[in-house]
Design a protein around this motif. Structure first.
Motif, PDB file in Angstrom:
ATOM      1  N   GLY A  62       0.816  -1.203   0.000  1.00 57.77           N
ATOM      2  CA  GLY A  62       0.000   0.000   0.000  1.00 57.77           C
ATOM      3  C   GLY A  62       0.852   1.256   0.000  1.00 57.77           C
ATOM      4  O   GLY A  62       1.824   1.345   0.752  1.00 57.77           O
ATOM      5  N   TYR A  63       0.487   2.207  -0.848  1.00 61.75           N
ATOM      6  CA  TYR A  63       1.151   3.505  -0.833  1.00 61.75           C
ATOM      7  C   TYR A  63       0.979   4.124   0.545  1.00 61.75           C
ATOM      8  O   TYR A  63      -0.133   4.172   1.075  1.00 61.75           O
ATOM      9  CB  TYR A  63       0.493   4.470  -1.829  1.00 61.75           C
ATOM     10  N   GLY A  64       2.040   4.647   1.098  1.00 61.22           N
ATOM     11  CA  GLY A  64       1.931   5.331   2.374  1.00 61.22           C
ATOM     12  C   GLY A  64       0.977   6.502   2.325  1.00 61.22           C
ATOM     13  O   GLY A  64       0.256   6.777   3.284  1.00 61.22           O
ATOM     14  N   SER A  65       0.940   7.184   1.185  1.00 55.20           N
ATOM     15  CA  SER A  65       0.055   8.338   1.054  1.00 55.20           C
ATOM     16  C   SER A  65      -1.420   7.949   1.198  1.00 55.20           C
ATOM     17  O   SER A  65      -2.242   8.770   1.601  1.00 55.20           O
ATOM     18  CB  SER A  65       0.290   9.051  -0.272  1.00 55.20           C
ATOM     19  N   ASN A  66      -1.752   6.712   0.899  1.00 51.81           N
ATOM     20  CA  ASN A  66      -3.129   6.248   1.089  1.00 51.81           C
ATOM     21  C   ASN A  66      -3.481   6.118   2.569  1.00 51.81           C
ATOM     22  O   ASN A  66      -4.646   6.004   2.916  1.00 51.81           O
ATOM     23  CB  ASN A  66      -3.349   4.899   0.404  1.00 51.81           C
ATOM     24  N   PHE A  67      -2.450   6.096   3.406  1.00 52.67           N
ATOM     25  CA  PHE A  67      -2.641   5.928   4.845  1.00 52.67           C
ATOM     26  C   PHE A  67      -2.071   7.118   5.617  1.00 52.67           C
ATOM     27  O   PHE A  67      -1.646   6.983   6.748  1.00 52.67           O
ATOM     28  CB  PHE A  67      -2.007   4.613   5.294  1.00 52.67           C
ATOM     29  N   PHE A  68      -2.031   8.262   4.961  1.00 53.10           N
ATOM     30  CA  PHE A  68      -1.665   9.545   5.558  1.00 53.10           C
ATOM     31  C   PHE A  68      -0.186   9.686   5.905  1.00 53.10           C
ATOM     32  O   PHE A  68       0.170  10.452   6.786  1.00 53.10           O
ATOM     33  CB  PHE A  68      -2.550   9.849   6.776  1.00 53.10           C
ATOM     34  N   SER A  69       0.678   8.973   5.194  1.00 55.66           N
ATOM     35  CA  SER A  69       2.114   9.197   5.348  1.00 55.66           C
ATOM     36  C   SER A  69       2.448  10.566   4.783  1.00 55.66           C
ATOM     37  O   SER A  69       1.935  10.956   3.733  1.00 55.66           O
ATOM     38  CB  SER A  69       2.910   8.131   4.599  1.00 55.66           C
ATOM     39  N   GLU A  70       3.316  11.275   5.467  1.00 54.27           N
ATOM     40  CA  GLU A  70       3.664  12.624   5.024  1.00 54.27           C
ATOM     41  C   GLU A  70       4.853  12.649   4.080  1.00 54.27           C
ATOM     42  O   GLU A  70       5.168  13.682   3.506  1.00 54.27           O
ATOM     43  CB  GLU A  70       3.946  13.500   6.244  1.00 54.27           C
ATOM     44  N   GLU A  71       5.539  11.522   3.916  1.00 56.39           N
ATOM     45  CA  GLU A  71       6.730  11.482   3.071  1.00 56.39           C
ATOM     46  C   GLU A  71       6.604  10.402   2.007  1.00 56.39           C
ATOM     47  O   GLU A  71       6.047   9.336   2.258  1.00 56.39           O
ATOM     48  CB  GLU A  71       7.965  11.181   3.915  1.00 56.39           C
ATOM     49  N   VAL A  72       7.159  10.684   0.846  1.00 54.76           N
ATOM     50  CA  VAL A  72       7.225   9.700  -0.225  1.00 54.76           C
ATOM     51  C   VAL A  72       8.215   8.616   0.175  1.00 54.76           C
ATOM     52  O   VAL A  72       9.273   8.897   0.740  1.00 54.76           O
ATOM     53  CB  VAL A  72       7.681  10.376  -1.543  1.00 54.76           C
ATOM     54  N   GLY A  73       7.880   7.377  -0.106  1.00 56.62           N
ATOM     55  CA  GLY A  73       8.795   6.270   0.149  1.00 56.62           C
ATOM     56  C   GLY A  73       8.377   5.344   1.276  1.00 56.62           C
ATOM     57  O   GLY A  73       9.001   4.317   1.494  1.00 56.62           O
ATOM     58  N   TRP A  74       7.321   5.686   1.984  1.00 57.92           N
ATOM     59  CA  TRP A  74       6.778   4.800   3.015  1.00 57.92           C
ATOM     60  C   TRP A  74       5.682   3.950   2.387  1.00 57.92           C
ATOM     61  O   TRP A  74       4.867   4.436   1.604  1.00 57.92           O
ATOM     62  CB  TRP A  74       6.184   5.592   4.174  1.00 57.92           C
ATOM     63  N   PHE A  75       5.671   2.671   2.735  1.00 55.56           N
ATOM     64  CA  PHE A  75       4.660   1.743   2.241  1.00 55.56           C
ATOM     65  C   PHE A  75       4.136   0.915   3.402  1.00 55.56           C
ATOM     66  O   PHE A  75       4.784   0.807   4.441  1.00 55.56           O
ATOM     67  CB  PHE A  75       5.257   0.805   1.182  1.00 55.56           C
ATOM     68  N   ARG A  76       2.980   0.337   3.191  1.00 58.26           N
ATOM     69  CA  ARG A  76       2.372  -0.454   4.243  1.00 58.26           C
ATOM     70  C   ARG A  76       2.153  -1.869   3.733  1.00 58.26           C
ATOM     71  O   ARG A  76       1.623  -2.064   2.636  1.00 58.26           O
ATOM     72  CB  ARG A  76       1.044   0.179   4.634  1.00 58.26           C
TER      73      ARG A  76
END
Length: 109
Positions: A62-76
């Motif tokens: 999962g894209y981190g941005s889909n889960f409110f990550s503030e930085e590019v490069g985090w995944f779930r």
């Protein structure tokens, strides 16, 4: 199992939680771009290529941005599957990273 696998493969992840059904994996270093101009868009494009390649191998991250990550490069990643399925998924993740050459910018994808 999942955390020890990630650690043994030098894959960074968020270590601050103690409960849940998912793990935040940190690939920020692979999405770094030297220039600031347009870098967020370029990083998002690299994320898309990475996720697409994972999906092509039958792996969902999962894209981190889909889960409110503030930085590019985090995944779930979610680990609520049978042990053998989890191991296969983690091995596929390592395979995608190896295919990309673990290079910044995921140039191999």
């Amino acid at each position: 199992l999942a955390l020890s696998f990630l650690a043994s493969h030098n894959i960074k992840f968020f270590r601050g939680s103690n409960a849940g059904v998912f793990i935040w994996i940190d690939f920020r270093e692979y999405f770094s771009i030297e220039t600031s101009e347009g870098s967020v868009e370029q990083k998002r494009e690299m994320e898309k290529r990475f996720v697409k390649r994972c999906e092509e191998t039958g792996l969902f991250v999962g894209y981190g941005s889909n889960f409110f990550s503030e930085e590019v490069g985090w995944f779930r990643i979610t680990f609520t599957v049978q042990r053998d399925v989890l191991i296969e998924g983690l091995e596929r993740l390592v395979g995608v990273l190896k295919e990309a050459g673990l290079k910044k910018g995921f140039e191999g994808l």
